[in-house]
Design a protein around this motif. Structure first.
Motif, PDB file in Angstrom:
ATOM      1  N   ARG A 290      -2.794   4.913  -2.696  1.00  0.00           N
ATOM      2  CA  ARG A 290      -3.981   4.812  -1.846  1.00  0.00           C
ATOM      3  C   ARG A 290      -4.478   6.199  -1.477  1.00  0.00           C
ATOM      4  O   ARG A 290      -5.689   6.438  -1.366  1.00  0.00           O
ATOM      5  CB  ARG A 290      -3.663   4.014  -0.585  1.00  0.00           C
ATOM      6  CG  ARG A 290      -4.743   4.055   0.474  1.00  0.00           C
ATOM      7  CD  ARG A 290      -6.036   3.426  -0.018  1.00  0.00           C
ATOM      8  NE  ARG A 290      -7.104   3.603   0.972  1.00  0.00           N
ATOM      9  CZ  ARG A 290      -8.241   4.239   0.744  1.00  0.00           C
ATOM     10  NH1 ARG A 290      -8.479   4.778  -0.437  1.00  0.00           N
ATOM     11  NH2 ARG A 290      -9.170   4.336   1.685  1.00  0.00           N
TER      12      ARG A 290
ATOM     13  N   ASP B 182     -10.177   5.869  -4.526  1.00  0.00           N
ATOM     14  CA  ASP B 182     -10.974   4.654  -4.553  1.00  0.00           C
ATOM     15  C   ASP B 182     -11.469   4.424  -5.975  1.00  0.00           C
ATOM     16  O   ASP B 182     -11.465   5.353  -6.798  1.00  0.00           O
ATOM     17  CB  ASP B 182     -12.173   4.777  -3.611  1.00  0.00           C
ATOM     18  CG  ASP B 182     -11.744   4.864  -2.150  1.00  0.00           C
ATOM     19  OD1 ASP B 182     -11.108   3.904  -1.677  1.00  0.00           O
ATOM     20  OD2 ASP B 182     -12.042   5.884  -1.497  1.00  0.00           O
TER      21      ASP B 182
ATOM     22  N   ARG C 156       0.854  -1.186   0.000  1.00  0.00           N
ATOM     23  CA  ARG C 156       0.000   0.000   0.000  1.00  0.00           C
ATOM     24  C   ARG C 156       0.888   1.234   0.000  1.00  0.00           C
ATOM     25  O   ARG C 156       1.769   1.384   0.854  1.00  0.00           O
ATOM     26  CB  ARG C 156      -0.929  -0.001   1.210  1.00  0.00           C
ATOM     27  CG  ARG C 156      -1.841   1.216   1.272  1.00  0.00           C
ATOM     28  CD  ARG C 156      -2.967   1.043   2.270  1.00  0.00           C
ATOM     29  NE  ARG C 156      -3.965   0.084   1.799  1.00  0.00           N
ATOM     30  CZ  ARG C 156      -5.236   0.072   2.214  1.00  0.00           C
ATOM     31  NH1 ARG C 156      -5.659   0.965   3.087  1.00  0.00           N
ATOM     32  NH2 ARG C 156      -6.070  -0.823   1.770  1.00  0.00           N
TER      33      ARG C 156
END
Length: 270
Positions: free
Chosen positions: A62, A97, A7
């Motif tokens: 992210r 997202d 991540r």
């Protein structure tokens, strides 16, 4: 079994070399044992920042913490905006997202966390406080303090800017001096102002959002007056905690990142 991808998150600003965010977040990453990395990004201009956000939209990031001068642009580029970011008129956190980019501001959370940590006896609900400045940092402070129930007044060299901010957020305008009834004075200016602290109550609190130097001239004057002080590093760490949770899906570990930051600042004796 395919190993999950690392991540990746970071902070974007210009200049960025001075940022303590990578130090803080990577310390938490290590303590939590996460397969993650947090990097500094220094876009040269608005175009490069927009390209960085576009990269985030493709799944390569992210999320990003955002600092000057890109916080207003970050808000404009988002698809979904939190009430806090809307009130601030800027965003210090972008999350990527599949459905798009979400903008938030954790600056107000950081301010209130810093007050709770370093001035735990302070009660602002229903009491007069003063915010110095009328920029993005001041907006975040005013918004958070109003939510906490404070009677907020804005003091700025350019009165028209103070009036605009106050009208937007439901605050008052102070001036030309800090009211002697103030129980809290927050400096949201990039420089340390020269203000008269002599008439303030003995239990008043002085906060400076700047942390370079850690003890600014304003905080030094407040300490000499015997007042409680709150430094900008406490706010930086306070706003980083909810950012870390949003970026990595876990709470920040109980690690002494303040000590690490003080060492990096050359302020380890504080």
């Amino acid at each position: 079994m395919t190993r999950p991808l690392t991540r990746t998150a970071g902070v974007a600003g210009q200049p960025i070399a001075h940022s303590l965010s990578p130090l803080i977040h990577n310390a938490w990453i290590a303590a939590a044992g996460l397969d993650a990395v947090y990097r500094a990004h220094g876009p040269a201009d608005a175009g490069e920042f927009e390209a960085l956000v576009a990269r985030g939209r493709t799944g390569h990031l992210r999320g990003l913490n955002v600092t000057a001068p890109f916080k207003e642009q970050a808000l404009a580029l988002a698809d979904v905006v939190s009430p806090a970011a809307l009130a601030c008129g800027s965003a210090n956190l972008l999350l990527f997202d599949p459905g798009g980019v979400s903008a938030d501001s954790t600056d107000g959370i950081g301010l209130m966390a810093a007050l709770a940590e370093q001035a735990p006896a302070l009660e602002v609900n229903g009491r007069p406080v003063v915010v110095l400045g009328a920029g993005g940092a001041a907006r975040a402070a005013v918004a958070a303090l109003i939510v906490a129930g404070a009677d907020v007044a804005v003091l700025n060299r350019t009165r028209a800017r103070a009036e605009a901010l106050a009208a937007d957020l439901g605050a008052r305008v102070a001036g030309p001096a800090v009211p002697e009834t103030a129980v809290l004075v927050v400096n949201a200016l990039s420089v340390s102002p020269e203000i008269d602290l002599s008439g303030l109550p003995d239990d008043a609190v002085i906060m400076d959002m700047t942390y370079r130097p850690l003890i600014t001239p304003l905080l030094a004057a407040a300490r000499a007056r015997g007042l409680t002080t709150v430094d900008g590093l406490a706010m930086l760490i306070g706003q980083a905690r909810p950012s870390f949770s949003a970026l990595f899906g876990v709470d920040a570990p109980d690690t002494d990142v303040r000590r690490l930051a003080l060492t990096a600042l050359g302020e380890s004796g504080q």
